[in-house]
Design a protein around this motif. Sequence first.
Motif, PDB file in Angstrom:
ATOM      1  N   LEU A   3       1.210  -6.134  -2.376  1.00 46.43           N
ATOM      2  CA  LEU A   3      -0.198  -5.915  -2.678  1.00 46.43           C
ATOM      3  C   LEU A   3      -0.380  -4.543  -3.312  1.00 46.43           C
ATOM      4  CD1 LEU A   3      -1.913  -7.233   0.604  1.00 46.43           C
ATOM      5  CD2 LEU A   3      -1.658  -8.442  -1.575  1.00 46.43           C
ATOM      6  N   ASP A  71     -13.138  -4.564  -1.312  1.00 49.66           N
ATOM      7  CA  ASP A  71     -13.661  -5.287  -2.482  1.00 49.66           C
ATOM      8  C   ASP A  71     -15.184  -5.399  -2.446  1.00 49.66           C
ATOM      9  OD1 ASP A  71     -11.112  -5.620  -3.500  1.00 49.66           O
ATOM     10  OD2 ASP A  71     -10.807  -7.538  -2.506  1.00 49.66           O
ATOM     11  N   TYR A  91      -5.303 -13.278   0.777  1.00 47.84           N
ATOM     12  CA  TYR A  91      -4.681 -12.658  -0.389  1.00 47.84           C
ATOM     13  C   TYR A  91      -3.298 -13.247  -0.659  1.00 47.84           C
ATOM     14  CZ  TYR A  91      -8.437  -9.393   0.580  1.00 47.84           C
ATOM     15  OH  TYR A  91      -9.672  -8.846   0.827  1.00 47.84           O
ATOM     16  N   SER A  92      -2.902 -13.159  -1.905  1.00 45.10           N
ATOM     17  CA  SER A  92      -1.607 -13.691  -2.336  1.00 45.10           C
ATOM     18  C   SER A  92      -0.772 -12.579  -2.938  1.00 45.10           C
ATOM     19  CB  SER A  92      -1.800 -14.810  -3.364  1.00 45.10           C
ATOM     20  OG  SER A  92      -2.619 -15.850  -2.851  1.00 45.10           O
ATOM     21  N   ASP A  93       0.486 -12.861  -3.101  1.00 46.83           N
ATOM     22  CA  ASP A  93       1.407 -11.891  -3.687  1.00 46.83           C
ATOM     23  C   ASP A  93       0.906 -11.436  -5.060  1.00 46.83           C
ATOM     24  OD1 ASP A  93       4.005 -10.492  -3.671  1.00 46.83           O
ATOM     25  OD2 ASP A  93       4.433 -11.801  -5.369  1.00 46.83           O
ATOM     26  N   ASP A  95      -1.842  -9.565  -5.534  1.00 44.60           N
ATOM     27  CA  ASP A  95      -3.276  -9.274  -5.531  1.00 44.60           C
ATOM     28  C   ASP A  95      -3.538  -7.773  -5.412  1.00 44.60           C
ATOM     29  OD1 ASP A  95      -3.985 -11.875  -5.823  1.00 44.60           O
ATOM     30  OD2 ASP A  95      -4.628 -12.197  -3.753  1.00 44.60           O
ATOM     31  N   THR A  96      -4.737  -7.380  -5.825  1.00 43.46           N
ATOM     32  CA  THR A  96      -5.179  -5.990  -5.724  1.00 43.46           C
ATOM     33  C   THR A  96      -6.392  -5.912  -4.803  1.00 43.46           C
ATOM     34  OG1 THR A  96      -4.380  -5.416  -7.930  1.00 43.46           O
ATOM     35  CG2 THR A  96      -6.069  -3.986  -6.980  1.00 43.46           C
ATOM     36  N   LEU A  97      -6.380  -4.978  -3.860  1.00 50.07           N
ATOM     37  CA  LEU A  97      -7.501  -4.753  -2.947  1.00 50.07           C
ATOM     38  C   LEU A  97      -8.109  -3.392  -3.249  1.00 50.07           C
ATOM     39  CD1 LEU A  97      -5.526  -6.772  -1.366  1.00 50.07           C
ATOM     40  CD2 LEU A  97      -6.649  -5.928   0.714  1.00 50.07           C
TER      41      LEU A  97
END
Length: 246
Positions: A3, A71, A91-93, A95-97
Amino acid sequence: MKLTLRIWRQAGPGDAGRYESYEVPDARPEMSVLELLDALNSRLVDGGEEPVAFDSDCREGICGACGVTVDGRPHGPAENTPSCHQRLNPYSDGDTLRIEPLRAEAFPVIRDLVVDRSALDGVIEAGAFVQVPAGSAPDADVILQGHDEAESALDLAACIGCGACVAACPNGSANLFVGAKLGHLALMPVSRGERSSRARDMVREADAEFGPCSLYGECSRVCPAGIPLRATGVVNRERLRAVFRR
């Protein structure tokens, strides 16, 4: 999963602040948002960098100490869930938070993700006291209270004072928080003696520190204790009652 975190970094109240990007390559879906920050801080400390400051205490969802914005949503994507219980399942591999402090004028940033929530304490200090006669403890059945009334009081007493309701409100209103405190104490027989004075003092303090309520409803959706939106109406009810009763 890996992430990318865009985190608000601010050295102090006088600093302009900015977003900085970091990667956490070993995040797991069962981790909480705070555990994700723990993992990041471990990497930063090992690399000789300054860790990200954030509030945390019990991590059981009852203390109200934690609170970040993920977010754009106070605490995180799941409704009625504190930051310490917000999991990374959505969230998935890759992703940006975006993680930042609770945003409200009444909550100035102290450092990074830590904000000053003493304005909430000021509301409590303004009127949340109860006068009771000194002496030995009374028998349990001396002061009677109906079951439904007691349950309603306990529902409102569940508020943990995290301040997410203020950050979620476009007006920066604290009416969900104030209404929960006023409503809880108004329903308890032992605290009714100060009901009018408490309402006047607490509402006056809230008006000075926070914005007005416009019933947007975002507050109840982010509240970790699930305080219902009707609690916001308690503020005006108790305000009006205090005008006519001393």
